[in-house]
Design an enzyme around this catalytic site. Sequence first.
Site, PDB file in Angstrom:
ATOM      1  N   CYS A   8       0.748  -1.271   0.027  1.00 14.87           N
ATOM      2  CA  CYS A   8      -0.098  -0.023  -0.086  1.00 14.87           C
ATOM      3  C   CYS A   8       0.727   1.044  -0.076  1.00 14.87           C
ATOM      4  O   CYS A   8       2.136   1.244  -0.239  1.00 14.87           O
ATOM      5  CB  CYS A   8      -0.962  -0.313   1.113  1.00 14.87           C
ATOM      6  SG  CYS A   8      -0.240   0.066   2.803  1.00 14.87           S
ATOM      7  N   ASN A  11       2.240   1.417   4.290  1.00  9.02           N
ATOM      8  CA  ASN A  11       2.629   0.163   4.995  1.00  9.02           C
ATOM      9  C   ASN A  11       2.179   0.081   6.569  1.00  9.02           C
ATOM     10  O   ASN A  11       2.877  -0.515   7.368  1.00  9.02           O
ATOM     11  CB  ASN A  11       4.131  -0.179   4.813  1.00  9.02           C
ATOM     12  CG  ASN A  11       4.194  -1.685   5.279  1.00  9.02           C
ATOM     13  OD1 ASN A  11       5.606  -1.780   5.578  1.00  9.02           O
ATOM     14  ND2 ASN A  11       3.538  -2.462   5.140  1.00  9.02           N
ATOM     15  N   CYS A  13      -1.461   0.813   7.448  1.00 10.37           N
ATOM     16  CA  CYS A  13      -2.974   0.478   7.539  1.00 10.37           C
ATOM     17  C   CYS A  13      -3.212  -0.788   6.449  1.00 10.37           C
ATOM     18  O   CYS A  13      -3.569  -1.757   7.217  1.00 10.37           O
ATOM     19  CB  CYS A  13      -3.939   1.795   7.132  1.00 10.37           C
ATOM     20  SG  CYS A  13      -3.674   3.292   8.151  1.00 10.37           S
ATOM     21  N   ARG A  14      -3.489  -0.692   5.309  1.00  5.01           N
ATOM     22  CA  ARG A  14      -4.114  -1.865   4.581  1.00  5.01           C
ATOM     23  C   ARG A  14      -3.180  -2.993   4.421  1.00  5.01           C
ATOM     24  O   ARG A  14      -3.588  -4.120   4.530  1.00  5.01           O
ATOM     25  CB  ARG A  14      -4.570  -1.039   3.103  1.00  5.01           C
ATOM     26  CG  ARG A  14      -5.460  -0.130   3.277  1.00  5.01           C
ATOM     27  CD  ARG A  14      -5.682   0.788   2.167  1.00  5.01           C
ATOM     28  NE  ARG A  14      -4.574   1.393   1.774  1.00  5.01           N
ATOM     29  CZ  ARG A  14      -4.370   2.300   0.789  1.00  5.01           C
ATOM     30  NH1 ARG A  14      -5.329   2.392  -0.296  1.00  5.01           N
ATOM     31  NH2 ARG A  14      -3.205   3.033   0.765  1.00  5.01           N
ATOM     32  N   SER A  15      -1.830  -2.539   3.884  1.00  5.07           N
ATOM     33  CA  SER A  15      -1.095  -3.829   3.675  1.00  5.07           C
ATOM     34  C   SER A  15      -0.530  -4.598   4.903  1.00  5.07           C
ATOM     35  O   SER A  15      -0.737  -5.991   4.858  1.00  5.07           O
ATOM     36  CB  SER A  15       0.121  -3.503   2.804  1.00  5.07           C
ATOM     37  OG  SER A  15       1.032  -2.552   3.465  1.00  5.07           O
ATOM     38  N   ASP A 125      -8.421   4.093   1.285  1.00 10.42           N
ATOM     39  CA  ASP A 125      -7.436   4.280   2.134  1.00 10.42           C
ATOM     40  C   ASP A 125      -8.152   4.960   3.339  1.00 10.42           C
ATOM     41  O   ASP A 125      -8.697   5.959   3.397  1.00 10.42           O
ATOM     42  CB  ASP A 125      -6.556   5.356   1.593  1.00 10.42           C
ATOM     43  CG  ASP A 125      -5.504   5.787   2.381  1.00 10.42           C
ATOM     44  OD1 ASP A 125      -5.491   5.352   3.606  1.00 10.42           O
ATOM     45  OD2 ASP A 125      -4.468   6.691   2.004  1.00 10.42           O
TER      46      ASP A 125
HETATM   47  P1  4NP Z   1      -1.850   2.795   4.094  1.00  7.96           P
HETATM   48  O1  4NP Z   1      -2.500   4.108   4.714  1.00  7.96           O
HETATM   49  O2  4NP Z   1      -1.255   3.207   2.645  1.00  7.96           O
HETATM   50  O3  4NP Z   1      -3.016   2.044   4.006  1.00  7.96           O
HETATM   51  O4  4NP Z   1      -0.780   2.468   4.977  1.00  7.96           O
HETATM   52  C1  4NP Z   1      -1.794   5.291   4.735  1.00  7.96           C
HETATM   53  C2  4NP Z   1      -0.918   5.579   5.546  1.00  7.96           C
HETATM   54  C3  4NP Z   1      -0.441   6.720   5.607  1.00  7.96           C
HETATM   55  C4  4NP Z   1      -0.428   7.678   4.863  1.00  7.96           C
HETATM   56  C5  4NP Z   1      -1.346   7.715   3.871  1.00  7.96           C
HETATM   57  C6  4NP Z   1      -2.020   6.381   3.699  1.00  7.96           C
HETATM   58  N1  4NP Z   1       0.076   9.213   4.995  1.00  7.96           N
HETATM   59  O5  4NP Z   1      -0.139   9.973   3.899  1.00  7.96           O
HETATM   60  O6  4NP Z   1       1.044   9.299   5.767  1.00  7.96           O
END
Ligand code: 4NP
Length: 164
Positions: A8, A11, A13-15, A125
Amino acid sequence: MINVLFVCLGNICRSPLAEGIFSHKIKERGIENLFNVDSCGTSQYHIGEQPDPRTVANAKENGIILDHEARQFSKVDFKAFDYILAMDKANYDVIERHDQNQHYTDKFYLMRDFDPDFKGEDVPDPYFGGEAGFQHVFEIVDRSVDSFLEFLIKEHDIKESGAN
Ligand code: 4NP
């Protein structure tokens, strides 16, 4: 060994959630020894961090314990992994751009290619959204991972040990 990488943006939340759910399901089926499972992000934003506390809390409510140190995707991952699943199209595109000679395209998937309900869309997201988003994401990833695992079991002719 079947090497599976979930990708993702951050790294956190989703992955790592997909990694945690996948790891839980292969253990339940007694087939964890066949797999190497990891996750990473395309960004540098959260390198070294544990998953977002909201993701950790939601996963725990659903019976999944997360423990992962965020890392960034790197080109060595193309060789190290057999299945590279991006959580959304934007991150899929980043991976594709890293593969300049298109050697590894056959390994790339969208997580929701495997979603029996909504094929080919993004895992949303949840980072900037409310708490409800985390359960929504959990349910999408859970059913997508289920059908991805069914696909792998057929593809690799895996016999379950029935450990549980
Ligand atoms: P992820 O979510 O891609 O599912 O881990 C996010 C975590 C942090 C950010 C964006 C998406 N960020 O912009 O910091």
